[in-house]
Design an enzyme around this catalytic site. Structure first.
Site, PDB file in Angstrom:
ATOM      1  N   ASP A   1     -12.988   6.922  -2.530  1.00 33.45           N
ATOM      2  CA  ASP A   1     -11.667   7.289  -2.023  1.00 33.45           C
ATOM      3  C   ASP A   1     -11.284   6.225  -1.007  1.00 33.45           C
ATOM      4  O   ASP A   1     -11.718   6.264   0.144  1.00 33.45           O
ATOM      5  CB  ASP A   1     -11.712   8.680  -1.387  1.00 33.45           C
ATOM      6  CG  ASP A   1     -10.372   9.083  -0.766  1.00 33.45           C
ATOM      7  OD1 ASP A   1      -9.388   8.333  -0.919  1.00 33.45           O
ATOM      8  OD2 ASP A   1     -10.312  10.146  -0.118  1.00 33.45           O
TER       9      ASP A   1
ATOM     10  N   LYS B   1      -3.783   0.056   3.319  1.00 31.49           N
ATOM     11  CA  LYS B   1      -3.400   0.608   2.019  1.00 31.49           C
ATOM     12  C   LYS B   1      -1.887   0.624   1.845  1.00 31.49           C
ATOM     13  O   LYS B   1      -1.376   0.475   0.728  1.00 31.49           O
ATOM     14  CB  LYS B   1      -3.970   2.030   1.897  1.00 31.49           C
ATOM     15  CG  LYS B   1      -3.750   2.701   0.556  1.00 31.49           C
ATOM     16  CD  LYS B   1      -4.482   4.025   0.530  1.00 31.49           C
ATOM     17  CE  LYS B   1      -4.298   4.770  -0.777  1.00 31.49           C
ATOM     18  NZ  LYS B   1      -5.072   6.029  -0.804  1.00 31.49           N
TER      19      LYS B   1
ATOM     20  N   ASP C   1      -1.264  16.599  -1.977  1.00 29.89           N
ATOM     21  CA  ASP C   1      -2.125  15.580  -1.374  1.00 29.89           C
ATOM     22  C   ASP C   1      -1.328  14.773  -0.349  1.00 29.89           C
ATOM     23  O   ASP C   1      -0.544  13.893  -0.704  1.00 29.89           O
ATOM     24  CB  ASP C   1      -2.674  14.667  -2.469  1.00 29.89           C
ATOM     25  CG  ASP C   1      -3.624  13.606  -1.923  1.00 29.89           C
ATOM     26  OD1 ASP C   1      -3.839  13.560  -0.707  1.00 29.89           O
ATOM     27  OD2 ASP C   1      -4.160  12.831  -2.738  1.00 29.89           O
TER      28      ASP C   1
ATOM     29  N   GLU D   1      -5.446  10.271  -7.179  1.00 33.37           N
ATOM     30  CA  GLU D   1      -6.119  11.085  -6.168  1.00 33.37           C
ATOM     31  C   GLU D   1      -5.987  12.588  -6.394  1.00 33.37           C
ATOM     32  O   GLU D   1      -6.982  13.315  -6.301  1.00 33.37           O
ATOM     33  CB  GLU D   1      -5.601  10.696  -4.778  1.00 33.37           C
ATOM     34  CG  GLU D   1      -6.057   9.300  -4.362  1.00 33.37           C
ATOM     35  CD  GLU D   1      -5.302   8.740  -3.176  1.00 33.37           C
ATOM     36  OE1 GLU D   1      -4.395   9.441  -2.664  1.00 33.37           O
ATOM     37  OE2 GLU D   1      -5.604   7.607  -2.751  1.00 33.37           O
TER      38      GLU D   1
END
Length: 621
Positions: free
Chosen positions: A25, A87, A205, A183
């Site tokens: 992750d 990210k 999420d 994800e």
């Protein structure tokens, strides 16, 4: 100590046959790595027993690189050489960055985002690779062997550029990517296999930098993604930025220096996290100027600052449910994933929307990594205690080609199950055309100006034929990672061209968020525009055909009146096209088609007469 494994004859698996694979992750705030051990997925710890690795990288002037806690603690003291939330920079251009992101880094001109550090220029891919290297070292030390591959999770709404950047980072880190996995889907795998759940579930999420919402149908052995939606520029970082702005106003802080910005951002995040468990949080900081900041943030104030952000997530949920043709009542459960879902306001909003409490029995920080580990174990060919199962993911946005008139022809519609390959036949527009330019697009609108351009390439060497005679088969292939390849092949000659879509930048922040919303809001306008452009293309094709016929027309084929009427019809159609009046174009085209019918018939008669001249019936026997 060695463990003795006892199994039925012929069914044992030697230790060297168990392939070491991991799930990663790669998060905005923290990253984790997990593996299946003794049949169960576990998050791997470092030498200090910690599971979470802060996604922060610091470059030092002696060439060393710090990753994790040490780098996180140096953010305020060394802001320009310490990279956090990388990210959110993946697959982006400088123009895509927010003001806060620009202040946090020294940027260089170049293709994509380039960060200026004491170690030289570094791109987001290189920074992410350092995080992946640290995770790889942890895994190989923990598992005691070399990894055969990894499943790396990405936000469901990551576009091609962001996905490709993630794969490039893994390659730099020496990792073999078995698959990129969305994800929310990874979290659903962890939840479904761990709890043996069945039915239609939603995964909410909200991580540090992105938001995804997915709707999945879980049955024993099958994970089918029905629809996805989200926002690749919405996450916990945005709540932190809102708190930072509030702190600066309350403390009467003017221009914020780079080190003060990082310091206040850390304090904002700490206060936000504290308010998930307490009603108030004190914020204390000493700025580089020597002045102090001392304010009290309440939970009510935080919820007010973040209300608009929470509402944005609800909008994505509504769209995903609409795409899946489901109502709130059809959802059996809502799984919360991502550290930002610990905020009470988020949990209340989700519970109120679905009229039920969300499922929180899995750690929201670990669920994604655990699901990725299960998938990695399966892709590596290891046996799973969960037995055989199948994952069916989807593509988040439609993919297509530009056609005549600046229109988009969708080849693969959004929410198509991955992997997917679809083709469609196209043809040439002009006589003797030997090349075709292909423009690959992503989006939901009818006109190319409202969609995202992904790539352009050309098919050359088409045999010269009459307009419309050539058959060019264009095939779109999207792999399990969501990466696109497009090929074009002329059927009669076998001439072929193809392109792997690897754009330099991702979609701008506002583009992904608005694409689906715009497609619904402008559906009627787009349909009318498409109809008009199609009629314009048909009208121009008719004009070209009539003009071509007139070039070789003999005097005897048309009377003076017929020729005059034909010229009038041509002028009327050209005028209608210039005025972009769909009704007038259709009427003028029908009239020109009627007026040109005698000429077409006489040309056909003459062609037949010439082909039969000098031949007898015996020639056809």
């Amino acid at each position: 100590m060695a463990l003795l494994s006892i199994a039925e004859p012929g069914q044992s698996q030697a230790p060297h046959q168990h392939r070491l694979a991991v799930g990663i992750d790669l998060g905005t705030t923290n990253s984790l790595i997990a593996a299946v051990r003794d049949g169960s997925p576990v998050v791997l710890r470092d030498e200090d027993g910690l599971r979470l690795l802060p996604s922060v990288v610091r470059y030092l002037d002696d060439g060393r690189v710090e990753v994790g806690i040490a780098a996180k603690e140096a953010q305020a003291a060394d802001p320009f050489n310490t990279i956090a939330s990388v990210k959110r920079l993946m697959g982006r251009g400088i123009a895509d960055l927010t003001g806060s992101q620009r202040r946090a880094h020294r940027l260089r001109d170049g293709q994509g985002v380039i960060l200026d550090t004491v170690a030289g220029p570094r791109g987001p891919v290189e920074v992410s690779a350092e995080i992946l290297k640290a995770l790889k070292v942890r895994a190989e030390g923990f598992l005691g062997g070399e990894l055969v591959g990894a499943v790396i999770t990405v936000p469901a709404y990551f576009d091609d550029a962001q996905r490709q950047a993630t794969k490039d980072a893994a390659r730099i880190a020496g990792l073999n990517v078995l698959r990129l996995l969305n994800e929310p889907t990874a979290a659903a795998i962890a939840y479904g296999l761990e709890r043996a759940s069945e039915g239609v579930y939603a995964v909410y999420d909200l991580g540090g930098g992105t938001f995804d919402f997915s709707v999945l149908r879980l049955t024993r052995g099958l994970f089918e993604v029905l629809a996805v939606n989200g926002d690749s520029a919405l996450g916990g970082d945005d709540f932190d930025a809102a708190v930072l702005d509030w702190i600066a106003i309350q403390a009467n802080v003017g221009e914020i220096a780079a080190q003060d910005h990082r310091l206040l951002l850390q304090e904002a995040r700490r206060a936000k996290e504290c308010l998930s468990f307490h009603e108030e949080a004190e914020v204390f900081a000493r700025l580089s100027s020597g002045s102090r900041v001392a304010v009290t943030l309440t939970r009510d104030k935080l919820e007010g600052l973040g209300a608009a952000l929470v509402e944005r997530t609800l909008g994505s949920m509504r769209k995903a449910l609409r795409d899946a043709a489901l109502s709130v009542e059809d959802i059996q459960g809502i799984v919360l994933v991502g550290g930002a879902t610990r905020m009470p306001a988020v949990r209340r909003a989700v519970a109120a929307y679905f009229k039920r409490e969300p499922l929180t029995d899995l750690d929201p920080d670990q669920a994604v990594a655990l699901g990725a580990a299960i998938q990695a174990n399966a892709l590596a060919g290891n046996r799973s205690a969960a037995g055989d199962w199948l994952l069916l993911d989807v593509t988040p946005l439609s993919l297509g080609l530009e056609t005549m008139g600046g229109l988009t022809e969708r080849i693969i519609p959004r929410n198509s199950t991955l992997p997917v390959a679809r083709g469609q036949d196209f043809t040439t527009f002009k006589d003797g055309q030997t090349a075709m330019s292909l423009h690959v697009l992503q989006g939901e609108r009818e006109r190319i100006a409202d969609c995202r351009s992904l790539a352009r390439f050309e098919l050359r060497g088409i045999p010269p034929m009459a307009a419309g005679a050539a058959r060019i088969r264009v095939t779109f292939q999207v792999d399990a990672d969501g990466l696109l390849q497009v090929s074009a092949r002329e059927q009669s000659s076998g001439i072929e061209a193809q392109v792997a879509v690897k754009p330099s930048y991702g979609l701008r922040e506002e583009e992904i968020a608005s694409m689906l919303e715009d497609s619904h809001r402008h559906a009627a306008v787009d349909a009318a525009a498409r109809s008009l452009q199609e009629k314009i293309v048909e009208g121009r094709r008719l004009l070209e055909a009539v003009d071509s016929a007139l070039v070789g027309c003999e005097e005897s084929w048309l009377t003076i009146d017929e020729r005059t009427s034909l010229q009038t019809g041509i002028a009327s159609l050209r005028t209608a096209i210039g005025q972009e009046n769909a009704t007038a174009i259709r009427s003028a085209a029908e009239e020109l088609d009627r007026l040109s019918a005698p000429l077409a018939a006489r040309r056909m008669d003459e062609a037949i007469r010439r082909s039969l001249t000098g031949r007898t019936l015996a020639d056809f026997a």
